[in-house]
Each structure stands twice: as structure tokens, then as C-alpha cells.
Write a protein that holds these residues in place. Structure first.
Motif, PDB file in Angstrom:
ATOM      1  N   GLY A   1       0.933  -1.328   0.030  1.00 29.78           N
ATOM      2  CA  GLY A   1      -0.035  -0.115  -0.186  1.00 29.78           C
ATOM      3  C   GLY A   1       0.969   1.438   0.033  1.00 29.78           C
ATOM      4  O   GLY A   1       0.277   2.492  -0.144  1.00 29.78           O
ATOM      5  N   ARG A   2       2.143   1.128  -0.043  1.00 30.71           N
ATOM      6  CA  ARG A   2       3.132   2.192   0.043  1.00 30.71           C
ATOM      7  C   ARG A   2       3.211   2.885  -1.302  1.00 30.71           C
ATOM      8  O   ARG A   2       3.468   2.130  -2.469  1.00 30.71           O
ATOM      9  CB  ARG A   2       4.400   1.988   0.655  1.00 30.71           C
ATOM     10  CG  ARG A   2       4.223   1.459   1.996  1.00 30.71           C
ATOM     11  CD  ARG A   2       5.747   1.485   2.821  1.00 30.71           C
ATOM     12  NE  ARG A   2       5.671   1.187   3.915  1.00 30.71           N
ATOM     13  CZ  ARG A   2       6.517   1.541   4.940  1.00 30.71           C
ATOM     14  NH1 ARG A   2       7.654   1.941   4.488  1.00 30.71           N
ATOM     15  NH2 ARG A   2       6.537   1.201   6.311  1.00 30.71           N
ATOM     16  N   LYS A   3       3.605   4.029  -1.526  1.00 29.78           N
ATOM     17  CA  LYS A   3       3.805   4.905  -2.688  1.00 29.78           C
ATOM     18  C   LYS A   3       5.566   4.775  -2.813  1.00 29.78           C
ATOM     19  O   LYS A   3       6.289   4.949  -1.895  1.00 29.78           O
ATOM     20  CB  LYS A   3       3.308   6.075  -2.639  1.00 29.78           C
ATOM     21  CG  LYS A   3       1.867   6.438  -2.628  1.00 29.78           C
ATOM     22  CD  LYS A   3       1.342   7.740  -2.822  1.00 29.78           C
ATOM     23  CE  LYS A   3      -0.026   8.058  -2.791  1.00 29.78           C
ATOM     24  NZ  LYS A   3      -0.533   7.597  -3.850  1.00 29.78           N
ATOM     25  N   VAL A   4       5.778   4.738  -4.224  1.00 27.49           N
ATOM     26  CA  VAL A   4       7.185   4.923  -4.398  1.00 27.49           C
ATOM     27  C   VAL A   4       7.624   6.120  -5.352  1.00 27.49           C
ATOM     28  O   VAL A   4       6.430   6.136  -6.105  1.00 27.49           O
ATOM     29  CB  VAL A   4       7.875   3.479  -4.923  1.00 27.49           C
ATOM     30  CG1 VAL A   4       7.829   2.561  -3.856  1.00 27.49           C
ATOM     31  CG2 VAL A   4       7.174   3.087  -6.326  1.00 27.49           C
ATOM     32  N   ARG A   5       8.612   6.306  -5.420  1.00 28.08           N
ATOM     33  CA  ARG A   5       9.203   7.649  -6.293  1.00 28.08           C
ATOM     34  C   ARG A   5      10.667   7.626  -6.303  1.00 28.08           C
ATOM     35  O   ARG A   5      11.114   7.580  -5.428  1.00 28.08           O
ATOM     36  CB  ARG A   5       8.490   9.096  -5.884  1.00 28.08           C
ATOM     37  CG  ARG A   5       8.992   9.765  -6.976  1.00 28.08           C
ATOM     38  CD  ARG A   5       8.374  11.284  -6.464  1.00 28.08           C
ATOM     39  NE  ARG A   5       8.497  12.332  -7.582  1.00 28.08           N
ATOM     40  CZ  ARG A   5       9.581  13.014  -8.181  1.00 28.08           C
ATOM     41  NH1 ARG A   5      10.750  12.650  -7.474  1.00 28.08           N
ATOM     42  NH2 ARG A   5       9.452  13.766  -9.192  1.00 28.08           N
ATOM     43  N   PHE A   6      11.074   7.091  -7.451  1.00 27.43           N
ATOM     44  CA  PHE A   6      12.503   6.902  -7.793  1.00 27.43           C
ATOM     45  C   PHE A   6      12.692   7.380  -9.150  1.00 27.43           C
ATOM     46  O   PHE A   6      12.085   7.190 -10.008  1.00 27.43           O
ATOM     47  CB  PHE A   6      12.976   5.818  -7.277  1.00 27.43           C
ATOM     48  CG  PHE A   6      12.399   4.590  -8.183  1.00 27.43           C
ATOM     49  CD1 PHE A   6      12.973   3.949  -9.485  1.00 27.43           C
ATOM     50  CD2 PHE A   6      11.193   4.032  -7.785  1.00 27.43           C
ATOM     51  CE1 PHE A   6      12.660   3.064 -10.163  1.00 27.43           C
ATOM     52  CE2 PHE A   6      10.525   2.920  -8.755  1.00 27.43           C
ATOM     53  CZ  PHE A   6      11.128   2.335  -9.677  1.00 27.43           C
ATOM     54  N   SER A   7      14.099   7.570  -9.472  1.00 26.61           N
ATOM     55  CA  SER A   7      14.605   8.003 -10.607  1.00 26.61           C
ATOM     56  C   SER A   7      15.526   6.627 -11.462  1.00 26.61           C
ATOM     57  O   SER A   7      16.101   5.846 -10.487  1.00 26.61           O
ATOM     58  CB  SER A   7      15.431   9.196 -10.711  1.00 26.61           C
ATOM     59  OG  SER A   7      14.582  10.183 -10.592  1.00 26.61           O
ATOM     60  N   PHE A   8      15.288   6.484 -12.396  1.00 29.13           N
ATOM     61  CA  PHE A   8      16.457   5.310 -13.044  1.00 29.13           C
ATOM     62  C   PHE A   8      16.878   6.040 -14.489  1.00 29.13           C
ATOM     63  O   PHE A   8      16.295   6.866 -15.066  1.00 29.13           O
ATOM     64  CB  PHE A   8      15.531   4.233 -13.240  1.00 29.13           C
ATOM     65  CG  PHE A   8      14.469   3.978 -14.339  1.00 29.13           C
ATOM     66  CD1 PHE A   8      14.612   3.692 -15.458  1.00 29.13           C
ATOM     67  CD2 PHE A   8      13.097   4.216 -13.782  1.00 29.13           C
ATOM     68  CE1 PHE A   8      13.532   3.516 -16.608  1.00 29.13           C
ATOM     69  CE2 PHE A   8      12.069   4.196 -14.823  1.00 29.13           C
ATOM     70  CZ  PHE A   8      12.440   3.899 -15.992  1.00 29.13           C
ATOM     71  N   GLY A   9      18.012   5.352 -14.689  1.00 30.83           N
ATOM     72  CA  GLY A   9      18.501   5.712 -16.206  1.00 30.83           C
ATOM     73  C   GLY A   9      18.597   4.617 -17.115  1.00 30.83           C
ATOM     74  O   GLY A   9      18.606   3.319 -16.799  1.00 30.83           O
ATOM     75  N   GLY A  10      18.654   4.901 -18.314  1.00 34.61           N
ATOM     76  CA  GLY A  10      18.767   3.894 -19.492  1.00 34.61           C
ATOM     77  C   GLY A  10      19.546   4.294 -20.792  1.00 34.61           C
ATOM     78  O   GLY A  10      19.226   5.592 -21.013  1.00 34.61           O
ATOM     79  N   VAL A  11      19.835   3.364 -21.395  1.00 32.30           N
ATOM     80  CA  VAL A  11      20.150   3.875 -22.989  1.00 32.30           C
ATOM     81  C   VAL A  11      19.492   2.774 -23.654  1.00 32.30           C
ATOM     82  O   VAL A  11      19.656   1.455 -23.674  1.00 32.30           O
ATOM     83  CB  VAL A  11      21.786   3.584 -22.993  1.00 32.30           C
ATOM     84  CG1 VAL A  11      22.220   4.000 -24.277  1.00 32.30           C
ATOM     85  CG2 VAL A  11      22.098   4.502 -22.186  1.00 32.30           C
ATOM     86  N   PHE A  12      18.754   3.334 -24.824  1.00 30.43           N
ATOM     87  CA  PHE A  12      18.064   2.701 -25.910  1.00 30.43           C
ATOM     88  C   PHE A  12      18.949   2.579 -26.887  1.00 30.43           C
ATOM     89  O   PHE A  12      19.846   3.542 -27.655  1.00 30.43           O
ATOM     90  CB  PHE A  12      16.890   3.187 -26.400  1.00 30.43           C
ATOM     91  CG  PHE A  12      15.620   2.807 -25.442  1.00 30.43           C
ATOM     92  CD1 PHE A  12      15.208   1.588 -25.650  1.00 30.43           C
ATOM     93  CD2 PHE A  12      15.370   3.636 -24.473  1.00 30.43           C
ATOM     94  CE1 PHE A  12      13.892   1.405 -24.777  1.00 30.43           C
ATOM     95  CE2 PHE A  12      14.117   3.602 -23.726  1.00 30.43           C
ATOM     96  CZ  PHE A  12      13.543   2.433 -23.725  1.00 30.43           C
ATOM     97  N   ARG A  13      19.052   1.426 -27.879  1.00 31.79           N
ATOM     98  CA  ARG A  13      19.460   1.238 -29.260  1.00 31.79           C
ATOM     99  C   ARG A  13      18.542   1.305 -30.229  1.00 31.79           C
ATOM    100  O   ARG A  13      17.555   0.410 -29.989  1.00 31.79           O
ATOM    101  CB  ARG A  13      20.377  -0.070 -29.433  1.00 31.79           C
ATOM    102  CG  ARG A  13      21.309   0.063 -30.504  1.00 31.79           C
ATOM    103  CD  ARG A  13      22.198  -1.233 -30.673  1.00 31.79           C
ATOM    104  NE  ARG A  13      21.332  -2.607 -30.599  1.00 31.79           N
ATOM    105  CZ  ARG A  13      20.788  -3.358 -31.575  1.00 31.79           C
ATOM    106  NH1 ARG A  13      20.564  -2.592 -32.792  1.00 31.79           N
ATOM    107  NH2 ARG A  13      20.129  -4.373 -31.340  1.00 31.79           N
ATOM    108  N   VAL A  14      18.446   2.153 -31.257  1.00 34.65           N
ATOM    109  CA  VAL A  14      17.609   2.224 -32.290  1.00 34.65           C
ATOM    110  C   VAL A  14      18.114   1.449 -33.415  1.00 34.65           C
ATOM    111  O   VAL A  14      19.207   1.531 -33.972  1.00 34.65           O
ATOM    112  CB  VAL A  14      17.060   3.640 -32.567  1.00 34.65           C
ATOM    113  CG1 VAL A  14      16.164   3.786 -33.619  1.00 34.65           C
ATOM    114  CG2 VAL A  14      16.572   4.422 -31.275  1.00 34.65           C
ATOM    115  N   GLN A  15      17.033   0.616 -34.022  1.00 34.70           N
ATOM    116  CA  GLN A  15      17.596  -0.087 -35.286  1.00 34.70           C
ATOM    117  C   GLN A  15      16.657   0.046 -36.096  1.00 34.70           C
ATOM    118  O   GLN A  15      15.194  -0.167 -36.168  1.00 34.70           O
ATOM    119  CB  GLN A  15      17.767  -1.704 -35.091  1.00 34.70           C
ATOM    120  CG  GLN A  15      18.312  -2.262 -36.244  1.00 34.70           C
ATOM    121  CD  GLN A  15      18.593  -3.744 -35.941  1.00 34.70           C
ATOM    122  OE1 GLN A  15      18.744  -3.968 -34.768  1.00 34.70           O
ATOM    123  NE2 GLN A  15      18.540  -4.555 -37.003  1.00 34.70           N
TER     124      GLN A  15
END
Length: 141
Positions: free
Chosen positions: A101-115
Motif C-alpha cells: 500500500g506504499r507509494k514509491v518515487r524513484f529515478s532510473f537511467g537507461g540507454v536505448f539502441r534504435v535499429q
């Protein structure tokens, strides 16, 4: 190879599809042989578009109100870096953790490859300790 504006459009469409729960829209955005790499979630082996949809469905089962906001997008060649804010309430299971029942708020990073004109691969990472702490799953949290 698509230009930076086309890649940004792909990522906006991805964000919209995930947040609206319209996963059928991913068929036009994500390659059928899409691969997701993530050390934070080793139990989720994503090696296709269908695997990615299943991963998103499982995430939504645990956090039905989740919203992912792409705060920053940087495009260079066939790569796009993202910084994302994730917010949601855990009303369903999250791995071995029952609903809190708890709320979360966090950040994350990523890198996409486009084809071609689709997202083909993703490397993503976040801090599991932050999430587990917000869910009350760590001693003293």
C-alpha cells in the motif's frame, strides 16, 4: 537511421503507451526481437517484444497506478539516453514482496539502441535499495 527528432518521437510514443497501458501500441515502436538488460531485475529475461509486454504487465500488476515520466532524453546516432521518474503505489505483489500500500518515487537511467525505425535494445539501471526502503522492506524503514 532515424534522426534525433524521430528517436525522440519513438520515446514519447513509448512513454505514452506505457502510461496509458496501451501495450498494443508497442508493436509499432519496439522491435520483435527487443532485448532488455538490467542487473537490478535478473529474474526478468526480456528477449522479445512479447517478453517486454509481459514485464510491463507484471509491473502494472504490482503498481497499477504507475507513471513513468521521461525527464531527460539525449540522442546521439543510434543511441538514446533517458532519465526517468517512476511513481506508483504497490497494491499488488512485487517479486517476493506482498502488497504494501506504499507509494514509491524513484529515478532510473537507461540507454536505448534504435535499429531502423524501432527500439531494439535497452540497458537500464536503478537503485533497488531506494525502492525497497520506500516499500518498508528494509530494517528500520
Amino acid at each position: 537511421m532515424p534522426d534525433a527528432a524521430q528517436v525522440r518521437d519513438l520515446l514519447q510514443r513509448l512513454e505514452d503507451a506505457m502510461n496509458s497501458r496501451k501495450l498494443e501500441a508497442l508493436d509499432d515502436i519496439v522491435a520483435t526481437d527487443f532485448v532488455r538488460h538490467c542487473e537490478a531485475t535478473p529474474d526478468f529475461d526480456v528477449r522479445s517484444l512479447e517478453d517486454f509486454k509481459e514485464f510491463l504487465r507484471a509491473n502494472t500488476a504490482g503498481f497499477p497506478d504507475n507513471v513513468q515520466t521521461f525527464e531527460q532524453v539525449v540522442v546521439e546516432g543510434d543511441r538514446a539516453g533517458i532519465w526517468v521518474t517512476y511513481e506508483g503505489t504497490q497494491t499488488g505483489p512485487f517479486g517476493p514482496l506482498p502488497a504494501s500500500g506504499r507509494k514509491v518515487r524513484f529515478s532510473f537511467g537507461g540507454v536505448f539502441r534504435v535499429q531502423g525505425d524501432k527500439l531494439a535494445e535497452l540497458w537500464v539501471t536503478w537503485d533497488n535499495m531506494t525502492i525497497l526502503g520506500q516499500l518498508g522492506a528494509l530494517a528500520g524503514s
